[in-house]
Design a protein around this motif. Structure first.
Motif, PDB file in Angstrom:
ATOM      1  N   ALA A  12      32.756  36.822  40.873  1.00 56.01           N
ATOM      2  CA  ALA A  12      33.319  36.843  42.566  1.00 56.01           C
ATOM      3  C   ALA A  12      32.850  37.341  43.377  1.00 56.01           C
ATOM      4  N   PRO A  13      32.533  36.755  44.848  1.00 56.80           N
ATOM      5  CA  PRO A  13      31.939  38.047  45.949  1.00 56.80           C
ATOM      6  C   PRO A  13      33.068  38.219  46.185  1.00 56.80           C
ATOM      7  N   MET A  14      33.216  39.108  46.654  1.00 61.95           N
ATOM      8  CA  MET A  14      34.548  40.136  47.050  1.00 61.95           C
ATOM      9  C   MET A  14      34.017  41.243  48.253  1.00 61.95           C
ATOM     10  N   VAL A  15      34.388  41.226  49.381  1.00 62.08           N
ATOM     11  CA  VAL A  15      34.143  42.030  50.153  1.00 62.08           C
ATOM     12  C   VAL A  15      34.957  43.261  49.888  1.00 62.08           C
ATOM     13  N   GLU A  16      34.364  44.929  50.005  1.00 63.15           N
ATOM     14  CA  GLU A  16      34.110  45.586  49.645  1.00 63.15           C
ATOM     15  C   GLU A  16      34.465  46.145  47.316  1.00 63.15           C
ATOM     16  N   GLU A  38      28.963  40.703  47.494  1.00 63.97           N
ATOM     17  CA  GLU A  38      29.756  40.343  48.953  1.00 63.97           C
ATOM     18  C   GLU A  38      29.166  40.015  49.801  1.00 63.97           C
ATOM     19  N   MET A  39      29.722  38.994  50.595  1.00 58.22           N
ATOM     20  CA  MET A  39      29.239  39.043  51.721  1.00 58.22           C
ATOM     21  C   MET A  39      29.104  39.501  52.634  1.00 58.22           C
ATOM     22  N   THR A  40      27.610  38.461  53.065  1.00 58.68           N
ATOM     23  CA  THR A  40      26.684  39.580  53.895  1.00 58.68           C
ATOM     24  C   THR A  40      25.690  38.976  55.178  1.00 58.68           C
ATOM     25  N   VAL A  67      23.035  36.340  46.265  1.00 53.36           N
ATOM     26  CA  VAL A  67      23.022  37.413  47.014  1.00 53.36           C
ATOM     27  C   VAL A  67      24.095  36.385  48.296  1.00 53.36           C
ATOM     28  N   GLN A  68      25.293  36.794  48.789  1.00 54.53           N
ATOM     29  CA  GLN A  68      25.957  35.333  49.575  1.00 54.53           C
ATOM     30  C   GLN A  68      25.632  35.627  50.701  1.00 54.53           C
ATOM     31  N   LEU A  69      25.758  35.285  51.653  1.00 54.31           N
ATOM     32  CA  LEU A  69      25.321  35.428  52.738  1.00 54.31           C
ATOM     33  C   LEU A  69      26.499  33.940  53.510  1.00 54.31           C
ATOM     34  N   ALA A 143      26.650  27.080  46.716  1.00 48.37           N
ATOM     35  CA  ALA A 143      27.242  27.072  47.767  1.00 48.37           C
ATOM     36  C   ALA A 143      29.107  27.886  46.895  1.00 48.37           C
ATOM     37  N   LYS A 144      29.546  28.216  47.718  1.00 46.29           N
ATOM     38  CA  LYS A 144      31.345  28.382  46.954  1.00 46.29           C
ATOM     39  C   LYS A 144      32.049  27.824  48.214  1.00 46.29           C
ATOM     40  N   LEU A 145      32.856  27.004  47.925  1.00 47.79           N
ATOM     41  CA  LEU A 145      34.086  26.200  48.683  1.00 47.79           C
ATOM     42  C   LEU A 145      35.431  26.722  48.017  1.00 47.79           C
ATOM     43  N   VAL A 173      33.080  26.041  43.125  1.00 50.42           N
ATOM     44  CA  VAL A 173      35.179  25.494  43.776  1.00 50.42           C
ATOM     45  C   VAL A 173      36.270  26.108  43.461  1.00 50.42           C
ATOM     46  N   HIS A 174      36.755  26.579  44.587  1.00 50.88           N
ATOM     47  CA  HIS A 174      37.882  27.709  44.496  1.00 50.88           C
ATOM     48  C   HIS A 174      39.061  27.438  44.911  1.00 50.88           C
ATOM     49  N   PRO A 175      40.004  26.424  44.386  1.00 51.63           N
ATOM     50  CA  PRO A 175      40.614  24.769  44.894  1.00 51.63           C
ATOM     51  C   PRO A 175      41.602  25.375  45.226  1.00 51.63           C
ATOM     52  N   LYS A 181      47.180  31.347  50.405  1.00 48.72           N
ATOM     53  CA  LYS A 181      46.992  32.673  50.018  1.00 48.72           C
ATOM     54  C   LYS A 181      46.806  32.192  48.445  1.00 48.72           C
ATOM     55  N   PHE A 182      46.909  33.997  48.209  1.00 53.51           N
ATOM     56  CA  PHE A 182      46.852  33.691  46.285  1.00 53.51           C
ATOM     57  C   PHE A 182      48.573  33.680  46.032  1.00 53.51           C
ATOM     58  N   ARG A 183      49.584  33.750  46.274  1.00 60.45           N
ATOM     59  CA  ARG A 183      50.177  32.995  45.488  1.00 60.45           C
ATOM     60  C   ARG A 183      50.933  31.327  45.442  1.00 60.45           C
ATOM     61  N   GLY A 204      33.783  26.467  38.505  1.00 56.17           N
ATOM     62  CA  GLY A 204      35.808  26.649  38.930  1.00 56.17           C
ATOM     63  C   GLY A 204      35.974  28.261  39.182  1.00 56.17           C
ATOM     64  N   ASN A 205      36.764  28.808  39.994  1.00 60.27           N
ATOM     65  CA  ASN A 205      37.468  29.832  40.535  1.00 60.27           C
ATOM     66  C   ASN A 205      38.310  30.156  40.329  1.00 60.27           C
ATOM     67  N   GLY A 206      39.102  31.310  40.042  1.00 60.04           N
ATOM     68  CA  GLY A 206      40.799  30.786  40.808  1.00 60.04           C
ATOM     69  C   GLY A 206      41.806  31.719  39.809  1.00 60.04           C
ATOM     70  N   ASP A 207      42.759  32.136  39.341  1.00 59.52           N
ATOM     71  CA  ASP A 207      43.348  33.206  38.433  1.00 59.52           C
ATOM     72  C   ASP A 207      42.849  32.949  37.508  1.00 59.52           C
ATOM     73  N   VAL A 208      41.290  33.090  36.638  1.00 57.04           N
ATOM     74  CA  VAL A 208      40.993  33.019  35.344  1.00 57.04           C
ATOM     75  C   VAL A 208      41.369  34.482  35.263  1.00 57.04           C
ATOM     76  N   ILE A 228      34.634  34.944  38.170  1.00 61.73           N
ATOM     77  CA  ILE A 228      36.462  35.409  38.335  1.00 61.73           C
ATOM     78  C   ILE A 228      36.183  36.782  38.963  1.00 61.73           C
ATOM     79  N   GLY A 229      37.227  36.855  39.748  1.00 63.59           N
ATOM     80  CA  GLY A 229      37.209  37.979  41.185  1.00 63.59           C
ATOM     81  C   GLY A 229      37.901  38.982  40.403  1.00 63.59           C
ATOM     82  N   ARG A 230      39.263  39.255  40.523  1.00 55.98           N
ATOM     83  CA  ARG A 230      40.166  40.280  40.948  1.00 55.98           C
ATOM     84  C   ARG A 230      41.108  41.048  39.442  1.00 55.98           C
ATOM     85  N   GLU A 231      40.500  39.856  38.283  1.00 58.56           N
ATOM     86  CA  GLU A 231      40.904  40.372  37.626  1.00 58.56           C
ATOM     87  C   GLU A 231      39.295  41.441  36.323  1.00 58.56           C
TER      88      GLU A 231
HETATM   89  C1  LIG Z   1      38.966  41.749  48.251  1.00 53.38           C
HETATM   90  C2  LIG Z   1      38.886  40.327  48.155  1.00 53.38           C
HETATM   91  C3  LIG Z   1      37.820  39.870  48.243  1.00 53.38           C
HETATM   92  C4  LIG Z   1      36.931  38.624  48.621  1.00 53.38           C
HETATM   93  N1  LIG Z   1      36.020  38.743  49.102  1.00 53.38           N
HETATM   94  C5  LIG Z   1      34.973  37.785  49.794  1.00 53.38           C
HETATM   95  C6  LIG Z   1      33.672  37.171  49.879  1.00 53.38           C
HETATM   96  O1  LIG Z   1      33.525  37.869  50.433  1.00 53.38           O
HETATM   97  N2  LIG Z   1      32.973  36.352  49.325  1.00 53.38           N
HETATM   98  C7  LIG Z   1      33.664  34.482  48.880  1.00 53.38           C
HETATM   99  O2  LIG Z   1      33.645  33.854  48.859  1.00 53.38           O
HETATM  100  N3  LIG Z   1      35.183  35.461  48.644  1.00 53.38           N
HETATM  101  C8  LIG Z   1      35.769  36.250  48.298  1.00 53.38           C
HETATM  102  N4  LIG Z   1      36.978  36.257  47.998  1.00 53.38           N
HETATM  103  C9  LIG Z   1      37.069  35.510  47.260  1.00 53.38           C
HETATM  104  C10 LIG Z   1      36.781  35.797  45.721  1.00 53.38           C
HETATM  105  O3  LIG Z   1      35.332  35.162  45.883  1.00 53.38           O
HETATM  106  C11 LIG Z   1      38.292  34.725  44.585  1.00 53.38           C
HETATM  107  O4  LIG Z   1      37.458  33.517  45.505  1.00 53.38           O
HETATM  108  C12 LIG Z   1      39.013  34.429  44.110  1.00 53.38           C
HETATM  109  O5  LIG Z   1      40.086  35.919  44.328  1.00 53.38           O
HETATM  110  C13 LIG Z   1      39.844  33.988  43.597  1.00 53.38           C
HETATM  111  O6  LIG Z   1      39.191  34.334  42.293  1.00 53.38           O
HETATM  112  P1  LIG Z   1      40.115  34.810  41.505  1.00 53.38           P
HETATM  113  O7  LIG Z   1      41.484  34.690  40.990  1.00 53.38           O
HETATM  114  O8  LIG Z   1      39.401  35.394  40.088  1.00 53.38           O
HETATM  115  O9  LIG Z   1      39.687  36.748  42.079  1.00 53.38           O
HETATM  116  C14 LIG Z   1      37.922  37.531  48.316  1.00 53.38           C
HETATM  117  C15 LIG Z   1      38.533  38.173  47.548  1.00 53.38           C
HETATM  118  C16 LIG Z   1      39.482  39.061  47.505  1.00 53.38           C
HETATM  119  C17 LIG Z   1      40.728  39.205  47.308  1.00 53.38           C
END
Ligand SMILES: Cc1cc2nc3c(=O)[nH]c(=O)nc-3n(C[C@H](O)[C@H](O)[C@H](O)COP(=O)(O)O)c2cc1C
Length: 331
Positions: A12-16, A38-40, A67-69, A143-145, A173-175, A181-183, A204-208, A228-231
């Motif tokens: 997943a794209p994740m800032v920093e 990460e998004m740019t 590259v995510q813009l 597109a990521k939505l 799709v991040h549903p 929030k993530f809770r 699909g994206n989220g909590d995998v 997959i992002g945080r994991e």
């Molecule tokens: C620290 C952080 C930064 C994120 N930055 C972006 C981002 O730049 N672009 C984006 O589309 N989503 C961003 N997200 C959302 C993730 O891409 C993803 O949709 C979300 O973390 C759920 O997936 P996960 O449960 O696998 O972590 C970010 C999430 C986190 C935790």
């Protein structure tokens, strides 16, 4: 290369966090199918922000790196895509894809008209997809939505069909709703609804976080892949586990948690510019410390440090105090 392989695995794209050091680490465990940056900011890139070269760095697998813009207007996004396309052509470097961020709900971005704000107007979002396709011929456009502002399956499907009609190659799709929030766990039933309504792949994206969740994403919810992002920050080896190539449970037990953390610190120092160092290291260890039984103390200590050498000292000290934690134990 196919638009996406079967049962695709995407970072997943994740800032920093979604930077080259993380990709290198994941790559060393066999990699994944697509790595999102990460998004740019498209406007920032067009204005030649001094940090572009790191935001746009696609190593070690440029052909798989998307590259995510983000931006609030169509023009800068299309111009940034065109420039990126030309630059890659000139340097003979593949471009794994360009993604439009339709999901970010950070107030600064959403209020300015970027991120999830694009979901307010399906026609405008579709025009953007068509403009990106034209700006970067032959490059996969995704597109990521999110689910948007309020729950409506009909509106979500209408939005996604508009993107498909405009030429999107696949969607992620991040549903979750804009305000969620993530809770709250993601509402994966919407992934299934979109996957059933569209002809293009829907990821699909989220909590995998486990083989079971990955299998459910494909088999129960009809996704073409899982992002997959945080994991992937907690366990950069997660893709190897999910791919089943490393089905042998001893694979994870052999991972050296200390060595991987030290490797990340060293990669941050050598691959990223100095102004990025402490923020990226803190962000990484915020998640990575979850691998450790007493990780919350270490996480807290690291969050209060700026100097990477000091972080390294604290990190090493942890394993001197609790050497058994260097490896995971069977649960
Ligand atoms: C620290 C952080 C930064 C994120 N930055 C972006 C981002 O730049 N672009 C984006 O589309 N989503 C961003 N997200 C959302 C993730 O891409 C993803 O949709 C979300 O973390 C759920 O997936 P996960 O449960 O696998 O972590 C970010 C999430 C986190 C935790």
């Amino acid at each position: 290369m196919p638009i996406l392989p079967a049962r695709a695995l995407l970072l997943a794209p994740m800032v920093e966090l979604s930077h080259r050091p993380l990709r290198e680490l994941i790559h060393s465990f066999g990699g994944c199918d697509r790595y999102y940056t990460e998004m740019t900011s498209a406007s920032g890139y067009l204005a030649r922000s001094p940090f572009d070269q790191w935001f746009m760095d696609s190593e070690p697998a440029p052909e798989k790196t998307v590259v995510q813009l983000f931006d609030s207007e169509l023009e800068p996004l299309a111009q940034a895509a065109a420039r990126l396309f030309e630059e890659r052509k000139a340097s003979d470097t593949p471009l794994g894809g360009i993604d439009a961020n339709f999901g970010c709900s950070a107030p600064l971005i959403e209020k300015a008209g970027g991120g999830v704000s694009w979901m307010k107007d399906a026609r405008r979002a579709a025009s953007l997809i068509a403009a990106l396709k034209a700006a970067a011929p032959g490059v996969p456009i995704s597109a990521k939505l999110r689910l948007g502002y309020e729950e409506s399956e009909a509106a979500l499907i209408e939005f996604c069909l508009a993107l498909e009609g405009a030429g999107a190659d696949y969607l992620v799709v991040h549903p979750r709703l804009k305000s969620e929030k993530f809770r709250r766990t993601g509402r994966w039933g919407y992934v299934r609804a979109v996957a059933e309504a569209l002809h293009i792949p829907v990821v699909g994206n989220g909590d995998v976080r486990s083989p079971d969740r990955f299998a459910a994403a494909m088999d129960e919810y009809g996704a073409a892949g899982a992002m997959i992002g945080r994991e992937a920050v907690r366990r950069p080896w997660i893709f190897a586990l999910l791919r089943g190539k490393e089905a042998n449970p001893s694979f994870e037990l052999a991972v050296d948690i200390e060595k991987i953390g030290l490797r990340m610190l060293s990669s941050i120092k050598t691959m990223l510019p100095l102004p990025f160092h402490s923020s990226r290291a803190r962000r990484f260890f915020y998640y990575y410390c979850d691998n450790l039984s007493f990780g919350h103390h270490l996480r807290y200590a690291i969050q209060n440090l700026r100097d990477l050498d000091e972080m390294e000292r604290q990190f090493r000290q942890y394993f001197m105090d609790v050497p058994a934690e260097r490896h995971k134990t069977e649960r």
